[in-house]
Write a protein that holds these residues in place. Structure first.
Motif: not given
Length: 485
Positions: A374-401
């Motif tokens: 999180n610190v690394l991405l914040a340093e690069a300026g990645v918006p926080y709403d684009l960062i997801a934790d494990m529990d939130d993103i795992n259900p989305e992987f089957p629909a990920t290209d």
């Protein structure tokens, strides 16, 4: 100045309020920077107020020590690389535990002097002058204060020596794991011996040899508890010793009658304990296993991995993601080593301009300390709403290209779910293997920090883009720009 103690108490109260509010703000990446500043002002206020205590001695020495500490922290903080931040945190945390242990040592020595065991020690304690006896009379330490002082010294000494070993491991000065038969029994015996000696001290049986033995046992236990810990579990260790340091400071605050230390230590100890529980859950380990287990030790012979790693070049990988609908980027410690966070965000922005839905997936123990990615991405300026934790993103992987993994290894290893003999079996992972396609940027074919082969790299839907993280992402950026030209 009868009003001075009241002003000092008020300053301590305000400092404690700033500590708590600062910690609250640190719970969100959006406000974390401000939270650190708030807590820093609280610490500054508490230190300044302490100088005005009516029984304070040796102010010159204390000022000199503060200036040396500030200068060293400023210099190291400015120079430390992001990849070295975990070991810096471990080192500074150990210094806090060591300071708490030193306070306990001073109080115990003062108690011993009051019993006539150290008549040559002068009445110059800058910490608690009233605790040092005059003319050989017993010091002003109640049984409760004595017990809390011993407990704080024990916890602080363990945190100090354990944090130094964690620092040496992260710095690469020690092997990642050191184990021998019966190690758990030896550790338990060391802890039991330290507790027994501590009980003797806490019940007034204070002597110089007993004090020395107590600290020797506590420091040795901290060393032995940390030596068998594998690199993959280091985030748990750092948060655990952070909790230890906070508790030690709180206990010694009771001994000194210092409200700021009590509140600050309690807050840090509570936060560190909760964080340790979260980290242990993310590693699928109990707190007991964290304390006494042989971290990262496997339970048998691991499964053989079939197949071969299949390489891909940057241009083909860029085309694959340029025409994808959803892309999830998974950063790991390799991204930190390569200092590739800015290039990764540049690449993500190019994808977003093409209409690709991009997210970043963060595993709770990715990197070498909690929140490292999180610190690394914040340093690069990645918006926080684009960062997801494990529990939130795992259900989305089957629909990920395409899932793009950059320098992550153990946190995406499917053996954690399929191989009971694996050292990481049962650890929740990012399910990147469920994506339609997986691209892994990796320097070579070696294993990760935990030394475990990754079955994901051999999967049918995985392609390997070999090379330094920053250079590889730079090639992706160049290839994507050619597509858009």
């Amino acid at each position: 100045m009868s009003w001075l103690p009241t002003v000092i108490k008020a300053c301590y109260f305000l400092a404690a309020l700033l500590f708590i509010l600062g910690l609250k703000r640190m719970s969100s990446p959006r406000t974390a920077r401000g939270g650190i500043v708030w807590a820093g002002f609280g610490m500054l206020l508490a230190v300044l107020a302490t100088f005005f205590l009516p029984d304070m001695h040796n102010r010159g020495l204390i000022v000199a020590a503060v200036l040396i500490g500030v200068a060293a922290a400023w210099w190291s903080g400015r120079r430390v690389a992001m990849t070295a931040m975990p070991q810096m945190v471990a080192l500074y945390n150990g210094m806090g535990g060591g300071a708490a242990a030193a306070i306990g040592a001073v109080e115990l020595i003062g108690y011993a002097r009051g019993l006539g065991l150290l008549q040559a020690v002068p009445d110059t304690s800058p910490l608690r002058p009233e605790a040092w006896a005059v003319n050989g009379l017993p010091p002003a330490l109640s049984p409760t204060e004595l017990a809390l002082g011993v407990l704080g010294a024990l916890i602080g000494a363990v945190s100090f020596s354990g944090s130094l070993i964690a620092f040496a491991k992260l710095q690469g000065w020690l092997d990642k794991r050191f184990v021998f038969p019966g190690q758990r029994a030896v550790n338990l015996l060391l802890l039991a011996a330290a507790v027994v000696v501590g009980i003797l001290l806490a019940t007034g049986h204070v002597s110089v040899p007993l004090i020395a033995l107590f600290f020797a046992l506590a420091l040795l236990f901290g060393l032995m508890m940390t030596l068998p810990i594998g690199g993959a579990d280091m985030p748990v260790v750092i948060s655990l010793y952070n909790a230890f340091t906070g508790l030690a400071v709180a206990f010694e605050g009771f001994v000194l009658g210092n409200e700021a230390m009590i509140i600050a230590g309690t807050v840090v100890g509570a936060a560190g304990t909760l964080l340790t529980q979260l980290m242990a859950k993310a590693m699928n380990r109990s707190i007991g296993n964290v304390l006494f287990g042989s971290f990262g030790a496997g339970g048998g012979e691991a499964q053989a991995i079939e197949g071969a790693q299949k390489p891909i070049d940057a241009s083909d990988a860029a085309v694959m993601m340029a025409y994808a609908e959803r892309v999830v980027i998974v950063p790991g410690y390799g991204l930190a080593v390569a200092q590739a966070q800015h290039k990764v965000w540049e690449f993500a922005q190019l994808l977003i301009k093409r209409g690709v839905k991009v997210k970043f997936a963060i595993h709770p123990v990715a990197g070498r300390m909690p929140g490292h990615m999180n610190v690394l991405l914040a340093e690069a300026g990645v918006p926080y709403d684009l960062i997801a934790d494990m529990d939130d993103i795992n259900p989305e992987f089957p629909a990920t290209d395409v899932a793009l993994v950059i320098g992550a290894n153990d946190v995406v290893n499917p053996l954690a779910k399929t191989d009971p003999a694996s050292p990481i079996y049962g650890m929740p992972i990012l399910d990147v293997g469920n994506a339609k396609h997986v691209i892994v940027i990796k320097r070579g074919k070696g294993t990760g920090f935990a030394g475990i082969e990754n079955a994901l790299f051999y999967a049918d839907n995985t392609r390997m883009l070999y090379g330094d993280g920053q250079a590889a992402v730079g090639e992706l950026v160049a290839s994507l720009k050619e597509i858009d030209a």
